[in-house]
Enzyme design. Structure first.
Site, PDB file in Angstrom:
ATOM      1  N   VAL A  82      44.342  42.085  38.507  1.00  0.00           N
ATOM      2  CA  VAL A  82      44.217  40.767  37.866  1.00  0.00           C
ATOM      3  C   VAL A  82      45.581  40.092  37.859  1.00  0.00           C
ATOM      4  O   VAL A  82      46.565  40.650  37.365  1.00  0.00           O
ATOM      5  CB  VAL A  82      43.670  40.897  36.430  1.00  0.00           C
ATOM      6  CG1 VAL A  82      43.552  39.521  35.794  1.00  0.00           C
ATOM      7  CG2 VAL A  82      42.318  41.605  36.431  1.00  0.00           C
ATOM      8  N   LYS A  83      45.584  38.875  38.412  1.00  0.00           N
ATOM      9  CA  LYS A  83      46.830  38.118  38.486  1.00  0.00           C
ATOM     10  C   LYS A  83      46.928  37.220  37.252  1.00  0.00           C
ATOM     11  O   LYS A  83      45.997  36.445  36.963  1.00  0.00           O
ATOM     12  CB  LYS A  83      46.760  37.202  39.703  1.00  0.00           C
ATOM     13  CG  LYS A  83      47.863  37.372  40.710  1.00  0.00           C
ATOM     14  CD  LYS A  83      47.606  36.377  41.823  1.00  0.00           C
ATOM     15  CE  LYS A  83      48.698  36.360  42.818  1.00  0.00           C
ATOM     16  NZ  LYS A  83      48.505  35.291  43.798  1.00  0.00           N
ATOM     17  N   ILE A  84      48.060  37.300  36.572  1.00  0.00           N
ATOM     18  CA  ILE A  84      48.263  36.453  35.386  1.00  0.00           C
ATOM     19  C   ILE A  84      49.627  35.781  35.524  1.00  0.00           C
ATOM     20  O   ILE A  84      50.638  36.456  35.753  1.00  0.00           O
ATOM     21  CB  ILE A  84      48.203  37.295  34.085  1.00  0.00           C
ATOM     22  CG1 ILE A  84      46.832  37.986  33.984  1.00  0.00           C
ATOM     23  CG2 ILE A  84      48.477  36.434  32.852  1.00  0.00           C
ATOM     24  CD1 ILE A  84      46.575  38.730  32.701  1.00  0.00           C
TER      25      ILE A  84
END
Ligand code: E4P
Length: 218
Positions: A82-84
């Site tokens: 998951v890219k944040i």
């Protein structure tokens, strides 16, 4: 060094996976927006096509919504990261997600300090954007050099992912400076495959060989 393809285009991913060079994929909302409205199907296909990590970025804004969406994204497939984007409000979210066992790619990193903070939280990847630094007349590669040094000083395990690669010099120096991963757009990947001197060399060997008038070598 791991090489990721920076695209959400399934046709291109399918072609490039055949080379055996692709260790993963990075997507972002801009790249995904080019692939039509059925984003869930696109992302599921990509996760099935690639054996390695596929980074998918949250699009929610409010921290609790980001937390929930990160869980939804992570449940798509076992190879999802998951890219944040880096934001003060998201740091507690990242901490919770890491302790939930979710792999995080901290994106839009533009300073050693940002990288230090997310390394402390245990993210899997740290993504400094080289090209976007160059765009504002700052040498983006110094960011790779300094983040590498910072990670090594303290033995942080986060992997340094060179992002926003715009040309071969970015990849060349990222490799020399010790980036663990580089994510490369397909059009740049294409350019890496050809060297004019190799092409010339093959032509010369070919024409010399033909002078002998023999087809088989042995
Ligand atoms: C990385 O994860 C990003 O998707 C990407 O490298 C951004 O590159 P750009 O600055 O060329 O858009």
């Amino acid at each position: 060094m791991k090489l990721f393809l920076d695209t959400a285009n399934r046709e291109l991913i399918k072609e490039w996976v055949k080379t055996g060079l692709i260790d993963g994929i990075t997507t972002n909302p801009s790249l995904l927006s080019k692939e039509g409205p059925n984003t869930k199907a696109v992302l599921l296909d990509i996760c099935n096509m690639v054996p390695g990590d596929v980074s998918i970025e949250v699009v929610k804004k409010e921290p609790e919504a980001v937390y929930k969406q990160a869980h939804q994204i992570a449940s798509l497939a076992s190879n999802v990261v998951v890219k944040i984007p880096f934001k003060k409000e998201y740091l507690p979210v990242i901490k919770r997600l890491v302790s939930d066992g979710i792999s995080i790619n901290a994106t839009l990193i533009f300073s050693v300090i940002q990288a230090l903070l997310v390394a402390k939280l245990g993210v899997k990847y740290i993504s400094p954007f080289i090209g976007r630094w160059d765009d504002i007349d700052i040498d983006g590669l110094t960011l790779i050099e300094e983040i590498r040094q910072m990670l090594d000083n303290y033995g942080y395990e986060s992997e340094l992912l060179a992002a926003s690669i715009r040309h071969m010099i970015h990849l060349h120096h990222s490799a020399l400076l010790g980036a663990d991963v580089a994510t490369i757009p397909p059009n740049i990947f294409d350019k890496l495959m050809e060297h004019p001197l190799t092409v010339q060399g093959i032509e010369k060997f070919d024409s010399d060989w033909k002078k002998l008038g023999k087809e088989d070598l042995i």
